[in-house]
Scaffold this motif. Sequence first.
Motif, PDB file in Angstrom:
ATOM      1  N   VAL A   1      53.091 -16.132   7.850  1.00 14.16           N
ATOM      2  CA  VAL A   1      52.924 -16.580   6.463  1.00 14.16           C
ATOM      3  C   VAL A   1      52.421 -15.434   5.588  1.00 14.16           C
ATOM      4  O   VAL A   1      52.912 -15.218   4.480  1.00 14.16           O
TER       5      VAL A   1
ATOM      6  N   ARG B   1      52.342 -22.207   2.877  1.00 15.35           N
ATOM      7  CA  ARG B   1      52.268 -21.035   2.005  1.00 15.35           C
ATOM      8  C   ARG B   1      51.293 -21.275   0.853  1.00 15.35           C
ATOM      9  O   ARG B   1      50.472 -20.417   0.522  1.00 15.35           O
TER      10      ARG B   1
ATOM     11  N   SER C   1      55.179 -12.874   5.032  1.00 13.24           N
ATOM     12  CA  SER C   1      56.190 -13.434   4.135  1.00 13.24           C
ATOM     13  C   SER C   1      55.705 -13.447   2.687  1.00 13.24           C
ATOM     14  O   SER C   1      56.452 -13.105   1.760  1.00 13.24           O
ATOM     15  N   LEU C   2      54.440 -13.821   2.474  1.00  9.34           N
ATOM     16  CA  LEU C   2      53.886 -13.833   1.115  1.00  9.34           C
ATOM     17  C   LEU C   2      53.839 -12.421   0.543  1.00  9.34           C
ATOM     18  O   LEU C   2      54.164 -12.201  -0.626  1.00  9.34           O
TER      19      LEU C   2
END
Length: 205
Positions: free
Chosen positions: A53, A20, A56-57
Amino acid sequence: MNEPRSQQAEISAVPEPELRAAAEAILIVADEPVTATGLAEALGVSETEAEGVLVSLAAEYAGEQGLPARGFVLRRSGGGWRLASAAQFDDLVQRFVIGGATWRLSQAALETLAVIAYRQPVTRGRVASIRGVNVDGVVRTLHARGLIEEAGCEPSGALLYRTTTQFLEYLGIDSLDELAPLAPYLPDTTALAEIEDEAAERSNR
């Protein structure tokens, strides 16, 4: 001969705990939308993992994971993902960038504006290559002040910029034909072509 994808990932994959943070490091310096494919290649992971990723970010920044929302968002743009200031702070950001009704352009802004004026439509990446420095902040300032505007995008998704009518008013001219000769502001045509060729070669590596 290219190595198999799995072997490349084994050699260069970013460790899971750092994925991340590594993705954020790439997003913050990118001057074009970041695709899941491009991020996957940079991180050494699968495209599915990279997309996960990014999603999710984006959710984290928007406050969808039980955390406070950030002052910026990660959104889909131009076939990829791009960081941007959160919409609720648009007025605040505009006040900060413009800094009041009376303003003067910095030397960096004037130089960037000259490149855009003479090479339009042009991407931020190409302007940065010509000037030799990052121009993201300056371009945002010029855009917020109405001196430049978006003019579509390249196939890669990179935004193109051109000058506006307000730019002509700022200089006190009626058309771009009245711009001063190119030589005092930019390298000659041969030098510009060499700079652009070098930039294209770097981007294709």
